[in-house]
Every structure is written in C-alpha cells, then in structure tokens.
Design an enzyme around this catalytic site. Structure first.
Site, PDB file in Angstrom:
ATOM      1  N   TRP A 139      -3.683   4.551   1.871  1.00  0.00           N
ATOM      2  CA  TRP A 139      -3.863   5.379   3.055  1.00  0.00           C
ATOM      3  C   TRP A 139      -4.907   6.474   2.868  1.00  0.00           C
ATOM      4  CZ3 TRP A 139      -2.815   3.873   7.621  1.00  0.00           C
ATOM      5  CH2 TRP A 139      -2.902   4.770   8.694  1.00  0.00           C
ATOM      6  N   GLY A 181      -2.232   4.381  -3.884  1.00  0.00           N
ATOM      7  CA  GLY A 181      -2.171   3.190  -4.725  1.00  0.00           C
ATOM      8  C   GLY A 181      -1.250   3.304  -5.926  1.00  0.00           C
ATOM      9  N   SER A 241       0.850  -1.185   0.000  1.00  0.00           N
ATOM     10  CA  SER A 241       0.000   0.000   0.000  1.00  0.00           C
ATOM     11  C   SER A 241       0.883   1.232   0.000  1.00  0.00           C
ATOM     12  CB  SER A 241      -0.936   0.008   1.217  1.00  0.00           C
ATOM     13  OG  SER A 241      -0.197   0.158   2.422  1.00  0.00           O
ATOM     14  N   CYS A 242       0.259   2.408  -0.137  1.00  0.00           N
ATOM     15  CA  CYS A 242       1.004   3.675  -0.129  1.00  0.00           C
ATOM     16  C   CYS A 242       0.017   4.780   0.203  1.00  0.00           C
ATOM     17  CB  CYS A 242       1.694   3.898  -1.471  1.00  0.00           C
ATOM     18  SG  CYS A 242       0.581   3.876  -2.888  1.00  0.00           S
ATOM     19  N   GLY A 243       0.111   5.916  -0.476  1.00  0.00           N
ATOM     20  CA  GLY A 243      -0.824   6.999  -0.249  1.00  0.00           C
ATOM     21  C   GLY A 243      -2.109   6.861  -1.036  1.00  0.00           C
TER      22      GLY A 243
END
Length: 378
Positions: A362, A337, A333-335
């Site tokens: 996120w 995608g 995951s990240c901010g």
C-alpha cells in the site's frame, strides 16, 4: 562487570542520540548506527552480562531432550516454522544459522539493533531488514537485487547448504519477511522461530548480551557489502548462490493486471480500518482504502496469544471465512510488504508454497494518484 555494562549502556545511548535522524530515514540511520555500534563493540572489552543466565540454563536443561536432530538435507520444508524447543536442541549444529531480523513500526520507537545488543539467542547474527534493501527505491525496505542479497548473505557466512532459522523481537512479525526474502532468492531451507524471542525467553532459554567478535565482523561486512554493490564497487567472494523465483514477487503492474484478470485472489494483511478507509494511513501522502477486488485478513488473525502461528485447521477456517479458496492462486499485500509475508507463511503451512507478495504494497499503491482505490463507502 556492572560498571562495564553501565559504561557500555551510556555509550550506546550516546550513539543513538548522535545518529538520530529527524528526517525519519531509518535505512541510513540503521546502517550507520549498526556500523558505529559494532565498531565500538569490537574495540571494547566484550563482557556478556546476563543476570538470568544461571536460571535460564537450568530451565532449558529441564526440558525433555528427546527431540529430532537437525539435518539441512533431510529436514522438511513443509512447515515453515520451528519451535523454541527444537531450535534449542539444534542450536550448535554447524549447518544451522540463526538470524535476528527484528524490525518495528516507526511509532513503536523501538531500536532493533540496540535490543539485539541487549539480548539475543546465542550465536544469532543481526539481519537488517531496512538495510538489506533496494537502495535505488524510495519505498521502505524493498527487495534488493540478487547480487546485493548474495553479497550480504555471503558476508554473514551463510552457505547454500545451511539451514536458517529467523526470529524477531515481537514473536512473529518481521521474521516472516526475511523468510520470504530467502525463498525469493531460491533458498528453501529457511524457517521462522514460532513465537520468536519472547517465547524463547518465556520457556527459560538462555540469551546473550552484546555480540561476539565474529558477529561484529560479519555484521559490519554485510553492511559494507550492500553499500558497495549499490555504488558499483567490487565486493568480497560471493559464496551464496541465488536462484530468483519471480512468481513469488509482484509489482504494481501485476496488481493492475490482476484487477481486470482476477487470476489471483488478493488478500490484504492491514487492519480492517485501514482497508476500509475509515482510519488514516500512518504514512503521510498515502490515500486510505484498498485495491479493488481484494479482501482483508489482518495478519494478527494468523497468530495466537503467544504470537505463534495458528494450527492448520484454524488457519484454514480463517481463510474460508473470508471466501479464500486454497485451490486458487493467492497474492498478498499490506502496508510495506512485511506483514503480507505472515499471510504467506500461514498459507505455506496449509500447503500453498507459491503465494506471491506485492513488495511495494500500500505504500506504493496508495501513493499513486492514478491507481484505483475502493473504500467501505464506495
């Protein structure tokens, strides 16, 4: 020629100013600007001006020509990236398509469509990361429906038999997201250009300015196709057939289940400060911190100084340093995608071709008031 270029530049700037969205709705802005800009190009004299074209052509011709030729049936999918040298050798192969999938963070104040118009790899089509998304979601550039993706790719003239190389203007950034999208919909003949447009230009290879009539028509058709799909209207013939791979996409519920079940190792690609909750999130209304049980490997640690993917041995060492086992399943995951797909790209190079990506990432998890969040202090 210079006066024509100046006139076109002034008109481009006028378009940007007139379509700027104070609300920050880049999806609508990009779609509208793309259509207007391509309409302008189609109705004007198409002059491709490149002051470095002669030098670039000379440099490109000086590179060794002993390189493998492309075949969409025989080319391996084991390594998810191809080099600029390889792409240059195979650029004119009929079953190879090239996509410019540049996308930038809002605070970078860079316009991917305008930059595509200024310089792109010859023959490349523009792929709108914000535009090719789920129009029913408030989250940024969420994965579109199968029907919508098939309609867009069909409008771009890409067939299932084609190999696709995708690149971006930062080196290796948003291109990984589009690589993942194609794989989610069952197309494995997809590769990322290692080092992207910057490395291509550093090696002296030629670029095009403006877009051909064919590129304009395809980009306009793709933009209109996804709009019609989400309006419930009919679109042109669908020539690209999708085969959805649900194991490559996770949603919020799957992440919640994984907190308790721990079936997958969860890796977060954001910076350590955002992961620890010591710096605020760039988007308003989103809490700081991370999903309980997840580990942090910032996406930049997958890349070298030229923004190329690290060799396998260095990637393996980086994952091992964070306690990630290559023998166990992984979700990233990240901010929003995007950079989570860079982690998936690196793991793919190490033989893990089944890495899932949490699409909402996120931006979704941190916006919910009832989802658990850990920080460095917790």
């Amino acid at each position: 020629m210079a006066s024509t270029l100046l006139s076109k530049t002034l008109l481009v700037n006028r378009f940007i100013h007139s379509f700027s969205s104070p609300s920050g709705n880049t999806q609508i802005f990009t779609s509208v600007f793309c259509k207007k800009l391509f309409q302008f190009q189609a109705n004007s004299t198409n002059v491709a001006y490149n002051p470095t074209r002669r030098f670039s052509s000379f440099m490109a011709s000086s590179v060794s020509t002993h390189r493998a030729q492309f075949s969409s049936k025989s080319f391996t999918t084991d390594d998810p990236v191809v080099s600029p040298d390889w792409l240059h050798s195979n650029l004119k192969q009929p079953d190879l398509k090239v996509l410019d999938a540049s996308w930038y963070m809002p605070d970078e104040q860079r316009n991917p469509i305008q930059e595509y118009q200024v310089a792109h790899i010859p023959g490349a089509l523009f792929f709108d990361v914000d535009g090719v998304s789920d129009r029913t979601s408030k989250l940024p550039h969420m994965l579109p429906s199968e029907e919508a993706f098939a309609a867009v790719v069909s409008a771009l003239g890409i067939d299932n038999k084609d190999g696709v190389v995708v690149y971006d203007g930062k080196g290796l950034f948003s291109a990984a997201r589009v690589w993942w999208m194609f794989r989610v919909f069952g197309h494995d003949r997809i590769w990322v250009l290692d080092g992207g447009l910057p490395k291509w230009r550093t090696l002296g290879y030629d670029v095009e300015s403006s877009a051909s009539g064919d590129a304009i028509l395809k980009a306009t058709a793709a933009s209109e196709a996804i709009e019609r799909i989400y309006q419930g209207l009919a679109v042109g013939p669908i020539t690209f057939q999708t085969k959805f791979q649900p194991h490559l996409v996770w949603d919020l519920e799957k992440i919640q289940e994984n907190i308790a079940g721990r079936t997958h190792q969860h890796i977060d690609a954001r910076s350590k400060g955002r992961f620890d909750g010591t710096v605020p999130e760039p988007r308003k209304g989103i809490r700081s911190g991370h999903v309980p049980g997840s580990k942090c490997i910032p996406f930049a640690q997958m890349l070298d100084s030229s923004q190329s993917l690290l060799p396998a041995d260095q990637l393996k060492k980086r994952f091992e340093q964070e306690g990630i086992s290559l023998d166990s399943p992984v979700v990233t995951s990240c901010g929003t995608g995007v950079t989570a797909c860079i982690l998936a790209l690196g793991l793919h190079r190490l033989g893990k071709q089944d890495v899932a990506v949490y699409d909402g990432s996120w931006s979704e998890w941190g916006a919910h008031s009832d989802t658990p969040v850990d920080t460095a202090a917790s």
